[in-house]
Write a protein that holds these residues in place. Structure first.
Motif, PDB file in Angstrom:
ATOM      1  N   GLN A 241      89.761 129.864  37.284  1.00 22.48           N
ATOM      2  CA  GLN A 241      90.302 128.507  37.351  1.00 22.48           C
ATOM      3  C   GLN A 241      90.662 128.189  38.802  1.00 22.48           C
ATOM      4  OE1 GLN A 241      90.593 126.484  34.587  1.00 22.48           O
ATOM      5  NE2 GLN A 241      89.697 128.120  33.359  1.00 22.48           N
ATOM      6  N   SER A 242      90.377 126.987  39.222  1.00 18.99           N
ATOM      7  CA  SER A 242      90.674 126.587  40.607  1.00 18.99           C
ATOM      8  C   SER A 242      91.873 125.642  40.633  1.00 18.99           C
ATOM      9  CB  SER A 242      89.452 125.898  41.231  1.00 18.99           C
ATOM     10  OG  SER A 242      89.071 124.777  40.463  1.00 18.99           O
ATOM     11  N   SER A 243      92.726 125.838  41.611  1.00 16.29           N
ATOM     12  CA  SER A 243      93.902 124.973  41.756  1.00 16.29           C
ATOM     13  C   SER A 243      94.413 125.060  43.189  1.00 16.29           C
ATOM     14  CB  SER A 243      95.009 125.406  40.785  1.00 16.29           C
ATOM     15  OG  SER A 243      96.186 124.675  41.007  1.00 16.29           O
ATOM     16  N   ASP A 244      94.846 123.926  43.725  1.00 19.22           N
ATOM     17  CA  ASP A 244      95.440 123.883  45.063  1.00 19.22           C
ATOM     18  C   ASP A 244      96.953 124.009  45.003  1.00 19.22           C
ATOM     19  OD1 ASP A 244      92.955 123.544  46.234  1.00 19.22           O
ATOM     20  OD2 ASP A 244      93.030 121.362  46.015  1.00 19.22           O
ATOM     21  N   SER A 245      97.484 124.134  43.804  1.00 22.81           N
ATOM     22  CA  SER A 245      98.929 124.185  43.624  1.00 22.81           C
ATOM     23  C   SER A 245      99.436 125.620  43.781  1.00 22.81           C
ATOM     24  CB  SER A 245      99.305 123.644  42.238  1.00 22.81           C
ATOM     25  OG  SER A 245     100.649 123.935  41.934  1.00 22.81           O
ATOM     26  N   GLU A 246     100.401 125.791  44.654  1.00 23.14           N
ATOM     27  CA  GLU A 246     101.014 127.105  44.814  1.00 23.14           C
ATOM     28  C   GLU A 246     101.787 127.504  43.566  1.00 23.14           C
ATOM     29  OE1 GLU A 246     100.648 129.395  47.071  1.00 23.14           O
ATOM     30  OE2 GLU A 246      99.221 128.113  48.136  1.00 23.14           O
ATOM     31  N   LEU A 247     102.321 126.519  42.845  1.00 22.27           N
ATOM     32  CA  LEU A 247     103.030 126.810  41.600  1.00 22.27           C
ATOM     33  C   LEU A 247     102.066 127.398  40.578  1.00 22.27           C
ATOM     34  CD1 LEU A 247     105.519 126.733  39.800  1.00 22.27           C
ATOM     35  CD2 LEU A 247     104.933 124.356  39.203  1.00 22.27           C
ATOM     36  N   ALA A 248     100.881 126.803  40.471  1.00 21.91           N
ATOM     37  CA  ALA A 248      99.877 127.317  39.531  1.00 21.91           C
ATOM     38  C   ALA A 248      99.466 128.733  39.901  1.00 21.91           C
ATOM     39  CB  ALA A 248      98.660 126.403  39.517  1.00 21.91           C
ATOM     40  N   LYS A 249      99.336 128.998  41.188  1.00 22.18           N
ATOM     41  CA  LYS A 249      98.975 130.342  41.622  1.00 22.18           C
ATOM     42  C   LYS A 249     100.097 131.346  41.310  1.00 22.18           C
ATOM     43  CE  LYS A 249      95.712 129.165  45.325  1.00 22.18           C
ATOM     44  NZ  LYS A 249      95.502 127.759  44.954  1.00 22.18           N
ATOM     45  N   PHE A 250     101.342 130.907  41.450  1.00 18.33           N
ATOM     46  CA  PHE A 250     102.459 131.783  41.122  1.00 18.33           C
ATOM     47  C   PHE A 250     102.513 132.050  39.616  1.00 18.33           C
ATOM     48  CE2 PHE A 250     106.942 132.402  39.906  1.00 18.33           C
ATOM     49  CZ  PHE A 250     107.206 133.562  40.611  1.00 18.33           C
ATOM     50  N   ILE A 251     102.213 131.028  38.818  1.00 15.91           N
ATOM     51  CA  ILE A 251     102.157 131.225  37.360  1.00 15.91           C
ATOM     52  C   ILE A 251     101.078 132.236  37.007  1.00 15.91           C
ATOM     53  CG2 ILE A 251     101.603 130.088  35.165  1.00 15.91           C
ATOM     54  CD1 ILE A 251     102.950 127.565  36.284  1.00 15.91           C
ATOM     55  N   ASN A 256      99.777 137.795  35.170  1.00 16.20           N
ATOM     56  CA  ASN A 256      99.260 139.133  35.437  1.00 16.20           C
ATOM     57  C   ASN A 256     100.358 140.183  35.372  1.00 16.20           C
ATOM     58  OD1 ASN A 256      96.201 139.287  36.438  1.00 16.20           O
ATOM     59  ND2 ASN A 256      97.035 137.304  37.080  1.00 16.20           N
ATOM     60  N   LEU A 257     101.555 139.836  35.841  1.00 17.91           N
ATOM     61  CA  LEU A 257     102.685 140.753  35.666  1.00 17.91           C
ATOM     62  C   LEU A 257     102.960 140.984  34.187  1.00 17.91           C
ATOM     63  CD1 LEU A 257     105.329 139.648  38.341  1.00 17.91           C
ATOM     64  CD2 LEU A 257     104.003 141.766  38.292  1.00 17.91           C
ATOM     65  N   GLY A 258     102.873 139.908  33.403  1.00 21.72           N
ATOM     66  CA  GLY A 258     103.065 140.022  31.960  1.00 21.72           C
ATOM     67  C   GLY A 258     102.022 140.928  31.319  1.00 21.72           C
ATOM     68  N   MET A 259     100.775 140.848  31.817  1.00 20.84           N
ATOM     69  CA  MET A 259      99.725 141.720  31.299  1.00 20.84           C
ATOM     70  C   MET A 259     100.055 143.186  31.564  1.00 20.84           C
ATOM     71  SD  MET A 259      96.252 139.610  32.291  1.00 20.84           S
ATOM     72  CE  MET A 259      95.185 140.975  31.783  1.00 20.84           C
ATOM     73  N   ILE A 260     100.604 143.464  32.748  1.00 26.68           N
ATOM     74  CA  ILE A 260     100.987 144.846  33.072  1.00 26.68           C
ATOM     75  C   ILE A 260     102.064 145.332  32.100  1.00 26.68           C
ATOM     76  CG2 ILE A 260     102.072 146.321  34.800  1.00 26.68           C
ATOM     77  CD1 ILE A 260     100.735 144.599  36.941  1.00 26.68           C
ATOM     78  N   PHE A 261     103.050 144.493  31.859  1.00 25.24           N
ATOM     79  CA  PHE A 261     104.143 144.865  30.946  1.00 25.24           C
ATOM     80  C   PHE A 261     103.613 145.102  29.528  1.00 25.24           C
ATOM     81  CE2 PHE A 261     107.360 143.589  27.824  1.00 25.24           C
ATOM     82  CZ  PHE A 261     108.350 144.518  28.124  1.00 25.24           C
ATOM     83  N   ILE A 262     102.743 144.200  29.071  1.00 28.02           N
ATOM     84  CA  ILE A 262     102.167 144.344  27.730  1.00 28.02           C
ATOM     85  C   ILE A 262     101.356 145.629  27.637  1.00 28.02           C
ATOM     86  CG2 ILE A 262     100.477 143.369  26.119  1.00 28.02           C
ATOM     87  CD1 ILE A 262     101.384 140.602  27.066  1.00 28.02           C
ATOM     88  N   GLY A 263     100.578 145.919  28.693  1.00 28.18           N
ATOM     89  CA  GLY A 263      99.779 147.133  28.696  1.00 28.18           C
ATOM     90  C   GLY A 263     100.623 148.382  28.577  1.00 28.18           C
ATOM     91  N   VAL A 264     101.757 148.402  29.266  1.00 26.61           N
ATOM     92  CA  VAL A 264     102.666 149.545  29.172  1.00 26.61           C
ATOM     93  C   VAL A 264     103.295 149.616  27.789  1.00 26.61           C
ATOM     94  CG1 VAL A 264     104.827 150.509  30.048  1.00 26.61           C
ATOM     95  CG2 VAL A 264     103.133 149.590  31.642  1.00 26.61           C
ATOM     96  N   LEU A 265     103.657 148.454  27.246  1.00 28.36           N
ATOM     97  CA  LEU A 265     104.349 148.404  25.960  1.00 28.36           C
ATOM     98  C   LEU A 265     103.464 148.892  24.827  1.00 28.36           C
ATOM     99  CD1 LEU A 265     107.015 147.487  24.607  1.00 28.36           C
ATOM    100  CD2 LEU A 265     105.905 145.291  24.179  1.00 28.36           C
TER     101      LEU A 265
END
Length: 344
Positions: A241-251, A256-265
């Protein structure tokens, strides 16, 4: 945890078990049928040979086969399928689950080629496209091949029940979602549409994999391939997905952080791997664009890395307590499943 001979010998030295008991345990483990793949030379040969055979009939198919004509392709596919089923039954009878599953997968992978040949023979093929494009382009008339592959895949998977048989089913579901979207909405804005469809198809496959994992009582991991291709489809659609919004990039970074947590869980490394790649991509964006002139950013990132290492130390010391606390909010069935999978 995986138990090897050295660990059993260590238990003998500590007088936990006797030498005779250690030998009996080793003999017992060797007699157990291998239903899960291992990274050893035998299994590497199994999968290398299997992927060569499957690739020859799918990804690496060349135009030379068109000279056989539709009827020739159809009957050659049936012959190969008969050989594949014969080998599947042969390996199954000998208790060799891994090669049996690979040969069964080979049969499923032949299905779209057989259907393509049959359509050519009946004169109902709609355009000038050829089979070798099946794995590379998106077209609505691949649907007959995909639906047939799913039907054959379900039949063979129900009969033989080997985890690797789920792999071509998962891939075909991904293909099917793309082709259906083009058939319904047309080719206009197809690239953007494919990214969105891939993302939601991935989520659906992850949900199905989770359901399969919760419901399965077998030691075999039937959800592995669904998780793998589900995460690839979701993460690939999300990352493109393409976006010029820094907020969208932070989301994107937080997902991706959530994916790491789910993977560990749920103890699934594929979530951790792709989540880590996404996080690194976001940090690379910060370094290359947002803070490219800042001398402080590398220092801050170094300190953050050291802090993450410290968190890892804390996690190792308190893993059991943290894990139990996190899982306490989950349903009983799921909590028991994860507890059974947890390796001390």
């Amino acid at each position: 945890m995986n138990i090897n001979r050295e660990q059993l010998e260590g238990a003998v030295k500590e007088n936990i078990i006797s030498s005779q008991q250690a030998n009996q345990l080793i003999a017992f483990f060797k007699q157990q049928p291998e239903i899960t793949p291992k990274f050893d030379f035998t299994h590497v040969l199994y999968y290398l040979g299997g992927m060569l055979a499957i690739g020859a009939m799918t990804l690496f198919m060349n135009l030379g086969w068109e000279s056989f004509g539709g009827l020739g392709i159809f009957f050659i596919s049936l012959f190969y399928a008969a050989v594949g089923l014969k080998l599947t039954n042969h390996f199954k009878a000998k208790g060799l689950a891994i090669p049996a599953g690979i040969c069964g997968t080979f049969v499923i992978a032949l299905t779209p080629l057989a259907v393509y040949g049959l359509q050519q023979a009946l004169g109902v093929w709609p355009d000038e496209s050829v089979y070798r494009q099946y794995h590379r382009t998106i077209k609505w008339h691949w649907l007959y091949m995909e639906l047939s592959t799913l039907a054959v895949g379900v039949i063979i998977a129900r009969k033989y029940k080997y985890p690797f048989l789920i792999m071509p089913i998962a891939v075909t579901l991904w293909y099917l979602s793309m082709d259906l979207s083009v058939m319904i909405y047309g080719d206009e804005n197809s690239w953007q549409l494919r990214k969105v469809v891939s993302m939601y198809t991935g989520l659906l496959m992850i949900a199905v994999a989770f359901y399969v994992e919760v419901r399965s009582t077998s030691k075999a991991d039937y959800s592995f391939w669904l998780y793998l291709f589900g995460v690839i489809a979701f993460w690939g659609g999300l990352s493109s997905q393409s976006s010029d919004s820094e907020l969208a990039k932070f989301i994107y970074f937080t997902i991706n952080l959530g994916m790491i947590f789910i993977g560990v869980l749920i103890i699934r490394r594929v979530f951790v791997v792709f989540g880590a790649i996404g996080c690194c991509g976001y940090i690379s964006h910060l370094a290359s664009n947002v803070f490219k002139e800042s001398w402080l950013f590398p220092i801050s990132l170094t300190l953050l890395g050291l802090f993450v290492i410290y968190l890892g130390v804390l996690w190792q010391k308190n893993e059991l307590a943290i894990t139990e606390k996190a899982r306490s909010v989950l349903p009983d069935t799921l909590r028991k499943l994860l507890a059974a999978k947890h390796r001390l």
